[in-house]
Every structure is written in structure tokens, then in C-alpha cells.
Enzyme design. Structure first.
Site, PDB file in Angstrom:
ATOM      1  N   CYS A   2       0.920  -1.098  -0.106  1.00 57.36           N
ATOM      2  CA  CYS A   2      -0.212   0.004  -0.020  1.00 57.36           C
ATOM      3  C   CYS A   2       0.816   1.291   0.180  1.00 57.36           C
ATOM      4  CB  CYS A   2      -0.854   0.070   1.202  1.00 57.36           C
ATOM      5  SG  CYS A   2      -2.239  -1.383   1.299  1.00 57.36           S
ATOM      6  N   ARG A  27       3.773  -0.361  -4.651  1.00 57.43           N
ATOM      7  CA  ARG A  27       3.430  -1.014  -3.396  1.00 57.43           C
ATOM      8  C   ARG A  27       2.392  -1.499  -3.263  1.00 57.43           C
ATOM      9  NH1 ARG A  27       6.943   1.769   0.439  1.00 57.43           N
ATOM     10  NH2 ARG A  27       5.653   1.133   1.842  1.00 57.43           N
ATOM     11  N   TRP A  74      -2.525  -2.711  -1.630  1.00 61.22           N
ATOM     12  CA  TRP A  74      -2.595  -4.196  -1.804  1.00 61.22           C
ATOM     13  C   TRP A  74      -3.241  -4.730  -0.605  1.00 61.22           C
ATOM     14  CZ3 TRP A  74      -0.210  -8.175   1.056  1.00 61.22           C
ATOM     15  CH2 TRP A  74       0.198  -9.165   0.502  1.00 61.22           C
ATOM     16  N   ASN A  98      -1.474   1.882   5.672  1.00 57.91           N
ATOM     17  CA  ASN A  98      -0.708   0.710   4.947  1.00 57.91           C
ATOM     18  C   ASN A  98      -0.331  -0.228   6.142  1.00 57.91           C
ATOM     19  OD1 ASN A  98       1.452  -0.810   4.001  1.00 57.91           O
ATOM     20  ND2 ASN A  98       2.956   0.646   4.067  1.00 57.91           N
ATOM     21  N   GLY A  99      -0.781  -1.312   6.124  1.00 59.66           N
ATOM     22  CA  GLY A  99      -0.366  -2.378   7.101  1.00 59.66           C
ATOM     23  C   GLY A  99      -1.439  -3.137   7.693  1.00 59.66           C
ATOM     24  N   GLU A 488      16.197 -18.594  -8.463  1.00 56.39           N
ATOM     25  CA  GLU A 488      15.588 -17.195  -8.941  1.00 56.39           C
ATOM     26  C   GLU A 488      15.227 -17.465 -10.106  1.00 56.39           C
ATOM     27  OE1 GLU A 488      15.144 -14.370  -7.944  1.00 56.39           O
ATOM     28  OE2 GLU A 488      15.239 -13.146  -9.420  1.00 56.39           O
ATOM     29  N   LYS A 492      11.183 -16.176 -10.953  1.00 57.74           N
ATOM     30  CA  LYS A 492      10.722 -15.154 -11.813  1.00 57.74           C
ATOM     31  C   LYS A 492       9.664 -15.784 -12.483  1.00 57.74           C
ATOM     32  CE  LYS A 492      12.828 -11.574 -10.886  1.00 57.74           C
ATOM     33  NZ  LYS A 492      12.543 -12.218  -9.702  1.00 57.74           N
ATOM     34  N   GLU A 495       6.342 -15.654 -10.482  1.00 59.93           N
ATOM     35  CA  GLU A 495       5.832 -14.265 -10.159  1.00 59.93           C
ATOM     36  C   GLU A 495       5.245 -13.559 -11.527  1.00 59.93           C
ATOM     37  OE1 GLU A 495       8.173 -11.762  -7.892  1.00 59.93           O
ATOM     38  OE2 GLU A 495       9.855 -12.157  -8.934  1.00 59.93           O
ATOM     39  N   HIS A 511      16.361 -37.377  -6.495  1.00 60.50           N
ATOM     40  CA  HIS A 511      15.881 -37.926  -5.092  1.00 60.50           C
ATOM     41  C   HIS A 511      14.469 -37.458  -5.198  1.00 60.50           C
ATOM     42  CE1 HIS A 511      19.759 -38.810  -3.751  1.00 60.50           C
ATOM     43  NE2 HIS A 511      20.172 -37.705  -4.314  1.00 60.50           N
ATOM     44  N   LYS A 610       5.834  -4.470  -4.500  1.00 60.90           N
ATOM     45  CA  LYS A 610       7.185  -4.347  -4.555  1.00 60.90           C
ATOM     46  C   LYS A 610       7.879  -4.123  -3.087  1.00 60.90           C
ATOM     47  CE  LYS A 610      10.912  -3.337  -7.016  1.00 60.90           C
ATOM     48  NZ  LYS A 610      11.551  -4.597  -7.606  1.00 60.90           N
TER      49      LYS A 610
HETATM   50  O1  M6R Z   1      12.829  -5.366  -1.060  1.00 64.08           O
HETATM   51  P1  M6R Z   1      13.477  -6.696  -0.695  1.00 64.08           P
HETATM   52  O2  M6R Z   1      14.752  -6.946  -1.434  1.00 64.08           O
HETATM   53  O3  M6R Z   1      13.685  -6.671   0.749  1.00 64.08           O
HETATM   54  O4  M6R Z   1      12.369  -7.772  -1.049  1.00 64.08           O
HETATM   55  C1  M6R Z   1      12.600  -8.922  -0.977  1.00 64.08           C
HETATM   56  C2  M6R Z   1      11.396  -9.681  -1.911  1.00 64.08           C
HETATM   57  O5  M6R Z   1      10.224  -9.372  -1.321  1.00 64.08           O
HETATM   58  C3  M6R Z   1      11.640  -9.725  -3.161  1.00 64.08           C
HETATM   59  O6  M6R Z   1      12.899 -10.039  -3.805  1.00 64.08           O
HETATM   60  C4  M6R Z   1      10.545 -10.280  -4.206  1.00 64.08           C
HETATM   61  O7  M6R Z   1      10.704 -11.681  -3.950  1.00 64.08           O
HETATM   62  C5  M6R Z   1      10.545  -9.828  -5.489  1.00 64.08           C
HETATM   63  N1  M6R Z   1       8.937  -9.989  -6.014  1.00 64.08           N
HETATM   64  C6  M6R Z   1      11.260 -10.672  -6.370  1.00 64.08           C
HETATM   65  O8  M6R Z   1      11.277 -10.273  -7.889  1.00 64.08           O
END
Ligand code: M6R
Length: 615
Positions: A2, A27, A74, A98-99, A488, A492, A495, A511, A610
Site C-alpha cells: 500500500c 507498493r 495491496w 498501510n499495514g 531465482e 521469476k 511471479e 531424489h 514491490k
Molecule cells: O525489498 P526486498 O529486497 O527486501 O524484497 C524482498 C522480496 O520481497 C523480493 O525480492 C521479491 O521476492 C521480488 N518480488 C522478487 O522479484
């Protein structure tokens, strides 16, 4: 999570608030709303969906007042529909939040009981925890008549993480801002005050800001503000002059921010390395980070804590530090670490990685480590973020603003910094010869240009995406420093493309996960020519024998790998410590193009945000 903005000043609040919300949309983006003074009332306009929908709704809405608040959401409590969108208004009191208010159900029952005792009925219009706070303040206002006094009364009752802005029609030149947890920053512009979740929304108006700390309250009146502690005593806070102007947040011809940010990586990595490398001497140095030479030399153990993509960058750091500096490294995700009663010693250096510098779990870990007396070093992209401000030492990714919700350039910049850290610790411990240092430094200096060449994969994935999008899933495999890259790569794709993807250590396949492989499963094999190459190749053969469709990333000139893969993408020849930087690029491009081919919003994937400021 948010974004909130408040404005009091001579400009049209609609323009300032919408401009601010635009820069905070990273956000959260499932609904948005504003409450702006008009004809003595706070006129509320809200919309489900992206900010652009609210923007449309606001085109012909006049506002004659000079105070207002806005929110981009959010969702935590209640579906992302208009009735749950902020601001929430009760008896002329409007708030954005926010929260999470953790005890909202308990407070709600209490409020309902009190009201019943007075012969009243409390009605809730939304399923949010936020509306409760509006009720609490409206109720207090009937008693105290003062907005600040009302907030002071209710603040001790709220549990959870929150940053909140409040306005009231009975106090048309006042705004209250208070917080516990998520960031809240207040800027004094010429004849105006801007409050927001992120300095980005304030910078177009002023670079003089105050960071509001937990349980402090900012009381805005007209064109100025004062800060109070939780007892209502005025306090003086330092004014921070932000030394950077509002970053350019334009796509510069790219269809998406994410693609632009992928292409920015060679420059971002060079910027991350620059402050720490002496090119002429071919040495690294981490002086000026807040960790002394004596502290570096005393490090007997390293702990790296982060979330998501930052955690995977930290895992790369584990391999680098252990191999280069021979110091044991433990990595953990922050949400697990904080509740597992970790055993820590003062000889440990804790590295907390966070692009945003605001991730709630990572911040909680940092605070926990402080109470245990463990020295900490933050690795952040956002300067002056909470994690940056609270850590003992500081390293900066220097990536420039990352708008795409899926992290790309912050990831590779962090890997570059993990290299510098590993070399620094190795050097401080007397475990790095000048020859090895020069070799690693030269490899790092060559990395940006090598990344540039890997960007050519863009064309391959743009063309292949229409086929790739039809696979039932993706398995990513790697060994050593390439293992976190496999994790990673899978993250990607999940998400962005919302497809099933898993990252695995290649040696672990037999395994269990090997059972998943058939001709509808794409296997992305990270197989650079390093000391584990032969082992990785055997795992690749096993996957191929089960019918998997192999997409291999290997070092240029590796004809054997080409022979056994359906698609073979080459990486330039590099030192092992640089390979993760090169592998990251095609993995990001794969996810980007498959998601685009599926018609998804790659910059703002569904359900994500984000900056994750709630647990
Ligand atoms: O701001 P941060 O690096 O602490 O964020 C951590 C994760 O929330 C962030 O890397 C998230 O996994 C992203 N969506 C990855 O693309």
C-alpha cells in the site's frame, strides 16, 4: 505494501496526490482512492483496479480545497473491491492505512459493546481492519474534539504494523500522520506539506524530509507541521536533505519497466562495483561502510538474511564467501529466521539484504540481531530506508529506482556486492593473494560488458515464448553458485507467468523431482564450464533420458552441451564468481517473454507488491 500520500498546500491536491500515488503504485495496485476537501467535506472517490481507473474517474471531479489524502492498495483484509478501497470514512473522518491492525476484531467487538451501551449501533461498510481505526478516531473526536488528542488516545490500543493518515471535515486544515512499522516520511515544501510512504512521492516537491519514527505523530496544520511523541510532547527531529532528485521513472521506449531494467543491468552492476574497486591497483576495499578493518578481520562467521530474490542473491554470497574467504556462512529467509531462536555469537557479521530496505521480516531480523549484539551490515538499494538507517554498516546496490515488481537489476547488483564482500573478508583474514585479488577484480570489471553480450538472448526468448508458454512447467537446475540462480529463475517465472516452476540443485533431481519430467516439462539447465560442469552434464543427461525438453545455458564453445540440448544459449567465458551475473540475464528474459506471450502485466504481476511491509 500500500502506498499513502497526503498533501496540504496551495496546489490542487488531486494533482499532487495522484502524481504521488503513481510513484507508489509499485507498493500495491488492486484498488485506489482519494479523499479531498471540497465544499467543506472530504469528497471520496475510489476505484477497483489499477490507478489509471481512478485517474479516469477523477477527470471531471472538481475539488476546491487544499487538503487531501490518497491510497493505492495491496489487499490484506477484504477482497480488492471498491467498498474495501481506502480512504475509509466514518462521520467525516477519513483515513488511509498501510499495514495490518492485528487486534482489529477485538477492538471492533469492544467498540460495538460500548456503542450498544450508549444505545447506538456501529455499522461497518467494509471487511477491512482499517475502517475500525476510522471508527475509533471518530468516536474519540466526539469526546476530545481535537484530532491530535483523538489519535493520541487510540494509538496505544493498536497492535500490528501500520502507517496512517487522518483528516476530518471538522478540522479542514489539519492532517495527522502516525506509524508503527511501515515507513512514513514528511516533507516541508514551500508553503506546503507532503506526507508519503516513500520519498519518491515527496521529491518532486522538496528534498527536505523528516522520517517519522514508530509511535511518533506528525500534526500538519496548513502549510507546516510539528512532530509529537506518543505522550503528546512536541519533539524536534532532524531534517534530512535527500541528495538525489526524483529518479526518472520513464520507460524510455521499452514496452515495460522490467525490460528496461533488465537492459540496464550492465550499468547497474558497474555502478554497484565502482565505489569499492581500485581499477589501477586491481584491488577491492570496503572502507567507509561503517564496518572497521578490525571488525572485518574478526569475522569468524557470516549470517545472511533476506527474503525472495534478495535471499537468492544472499545464497550466491554464501558460496562466494565460503570459497574465497573460508569463513562459514549461514543463510536464511527472514520470516523463518526471526522465529527460530537462532544461536548467534558476537564474532558473527550479519548481512541483511533488501532492495527496498523496508521488508517487514528482514527489518524485524535486523532489530532482533541488534538486541543480540550482532554487528550488522545492510545491503539496500533505497538509501535512507528503514533497514539502511538502522544497520551498523551500509552497502548500496546503486541500481537506480527499480519499478518492475519482479526484481532484476537489484539482484545482479547485489551479486556484484556479494563478490566484493567475499573478497574484502578474504583479504582482511589474510586469505587472498594479490594475484587472486587481481584475477577476481578483473573478472568483475569485465562482467558488465559480458552481460551486455548475454542481452542478445532477448531475441531468442521473444521468438521462443509462444512455444515455451505451452509447457506444463519448468524445472531449473544448477550446482554451486548456479544453484541459487536456478531458484531465482523459477521464482521469476512463477511471479510473472504464473506457471509451475521449481528450482533445484541439479544433484538432487534423482531424489524425487525427476518424476516430474516428461515431454511437456521444460528443463532449464545452468551448466557453465566450471569445476562442477561434468556433474551437471550427467544430471542433464538423466533429465533428457526422461523426455525433458532441455534449454541449456553453457559457456561459449561447448559443443557437447549444444549437442544434447533442444535449445542452447551461450554465456561468455568467465571466472566462476561472475557466472551468476551472466546466468541471471537469460533467466529474467525467459520469464519476461513467456509472461508477455501469456498477456500478463509483467510490471505489476497479480497479487504482488514491490515493498512487503507486512509479515
Ligand atoms: O525489498 P526486498 O529486497 O527486501 O524484497 C524482498 C522480496 O520481497 C523480493 O525480492 C521479491 O521476492 C521480488 N518480488 C522478487 O522479484
Amino acid at each position: 505494501m500500500c502506498g499513502i500520500v497526503g498533501y496540504s498546500g496551495p496546489q490542487n491536491p488531486k494533482d499532487v496526490i495522484m502524481g504521488g500515488l503513481k510513484s507508489l503504485e509499485y507498493r500495491g495496485y488492486d484498488s485506489a482512492g482519494v479523499a479531498i476537501l471540497h465544499k467543506g467535506e472530504f469528497k471520496r472517490v475510489r476505484a477497483e483496479g489499477k490507478l489509471s481507473i481512478l485517474q479516469e474517474k477523477l477527470i471531471n471531479e472538481p475539488f476546491d480545497g487544499h487538503l487531501g489524502i490518497g491510497h493505492t492498495r495491496w489487499a490484506t483484509h477484504g477482497a480488492p473491491v471498491e467498498r474495501n478501497a481506502h480512504p475509509h470514512t466514518v462521520k467525516g473522518v477519513s483515513i488511509v492505512h498501510n499495514g495490518i491492525i492485528e487486534n482489529y476484531l477485538e477492538l471492533r467487538e469492544e467498540l460495538a459493546r460500548d456503542a450498544k451501551a450508549r444505545g447506538q449501533v456501529i455499522r461497518f461498510e467494509s471487511e477491512t481492519d482499517t475502517e475500525l481505526v476510522a471508527h475509533l478516531i471518530a468516536y474519540q473526536l466526539e469526546i476530545t474534539k481535537g484530532l491530535l488528542e483523538s489519535v493520541l488516545k487510540i494509538l496505544p490500543r493498536l497492535n500490528g504494523a501500520f502507517s496512517i493518515l487522518v483528516v476530518s471535515k471538522d478540522h479542514p486544515d489539519e492532517m495527522i500522520a502516525f506509524k508503527n512499522g511501515p515507513p512514513l516520511i514528511i516533507g516541508q515544501a514551500k508553503g506546503a506539506v507532503v506526507v508519503a510512504s516513500d520519498v519518491q512521492a515527496i521529491l518532486p516537491h522538496t528534498n527536505k524530509v523528516v522520517y517519522i519514527d514508530d509511535f511518533e505523530i506528525a500534526h500538519v496544520k496548513g502549510e507546516s507541521f510539528r512532530i509529537y511523541n506518543s505522550k503528546g510532547e512536541p519533539i524536534v527531529k532532524p531534517v534530512v536533505e535527500i541528495d538525489w532528485s526524483a529518479d526518472r521513472v520513464e520507460k524510455e521506449g521499452y514496452p515495460h519497466f522490467m525490460l528496461k531494467e533488465i537492459f540496464e543491468q550492465p550499468r547497474a552492476v558497474a555502478r554497484a562495483l565502482a565505489p569499492h574497486i581500485d581499477v589501477a591497483k586491481q584491488t577491492v576495499s570496503l572502507s567507509g561502510t561503517g564496518i572497521t578493518d578490525a571488525q572485518w578481520a574478526r569475522v569468524e562467521r557470516v549470517l545472511i538474511v533476506a527474503c525472495g530474490t534478495s535471499n537468492y542473491a544472499g545464497m550466491v554470497g554464501k558460496y562466494l564467501i565460503e570459497i574465497m574467504a573460508r569463513v562459514p556462512v549461514e543463510t536464511d529467509i527472514a520470516s523463518e529466521f526471526r522465529y527460530r531462536q537462532p544461536v548467534m555469537g558476537a564474532d558473527t557479521l550479519a548481512i541483511v539484504i533488501s532492495q527496498s530496505g523496508e521488508t517487514a521480516d528482514t527489518l524485524a531480523v535486523l532489530r532482533q540481531l541488534k538486541t543480540l549484539g550482532v554487528p550488522s551490515l545492510s545491503v539496500c538499494n533505497v538509501k535512507n530506508s528503514t533497514i539502511d538507517r538502522e544497520a551498523d554498516g551500509h552497502l548500496y546496490m546503486n541500481s537506480g529506482t527499480e519499478i518492475g515488481v519482479a526484481s532484476t537489476k537489484a539482484f545482479t547488483s547485489t551479486i556484484a556486492l556479494m563478490n566484493v564482500l567475499a573478497l574484502q573478508i578474504a583479504k582482511a583474514k589474510g586469505r587472498l593473494s594479490p594475484e587472486d585479488e587481481a584475477r577476481y577484480v578483473n573478472a568483475l570489471l569485465a562482467a558488465p560488458a559480458q552481460m551486455e553480450t548475454v542481452l542478445a538472448c532477448d531475441k531468442f526468448f521473444a521468438a521462443a515464448a509462444d512455444v515455451l508458454k505451452n509447457y506444463k512447467g519448468f524445472l531449473y537446475m544448477g550446482r554451486g553458485v548456479s544453484y541459487p540462480l536456478a531458484l531465482e529463475g523459477a521464482l521469476k517465472l512463477k511471479e510473472l507467468a504464473y506457471m509451475h516452476a521449481e528450482g533445484y540443485a541439479a544433484g538432487e533431481m534423482k531424489h524425487g523431482p525427476l518424476a516430474l519430467i516428461d515431454k511437456r516439462m521444460a528443463v532449464v539447465m545452468l551448466a557453465p564450464s566450471d569445476n562442477l560442469y561434468e556433474k551437471t552434464l550427467s544430471n542433464l543427461e538423466e533429465a533428457k533420458a526422461r523426455g525433458g525438453v532441455i534449454i541449456a545455458l553453457g559457456t561459449v564453445g561447448n559443443e557437447r552441451l549444444r549437442g544434447i540440448s533442444q535449445s542452447y544459449l551461450t554465456l561468455p567465458r568467465a571466472e566462476w564468481n561472475v557466472n551468476p551475473l551472466l546466468e541471471a540475464v537469460p533467466l529474467q528474459l525467459l520469464a519476461y517473454h513467456v509472461a508477455s506471450a501469456l498477456g500478463h502485466d509483467v510490471d505489476q504481476p497479480r497479487n504482488l507488491a514491490k515493498s512487503v511491509t507486512v509479515e
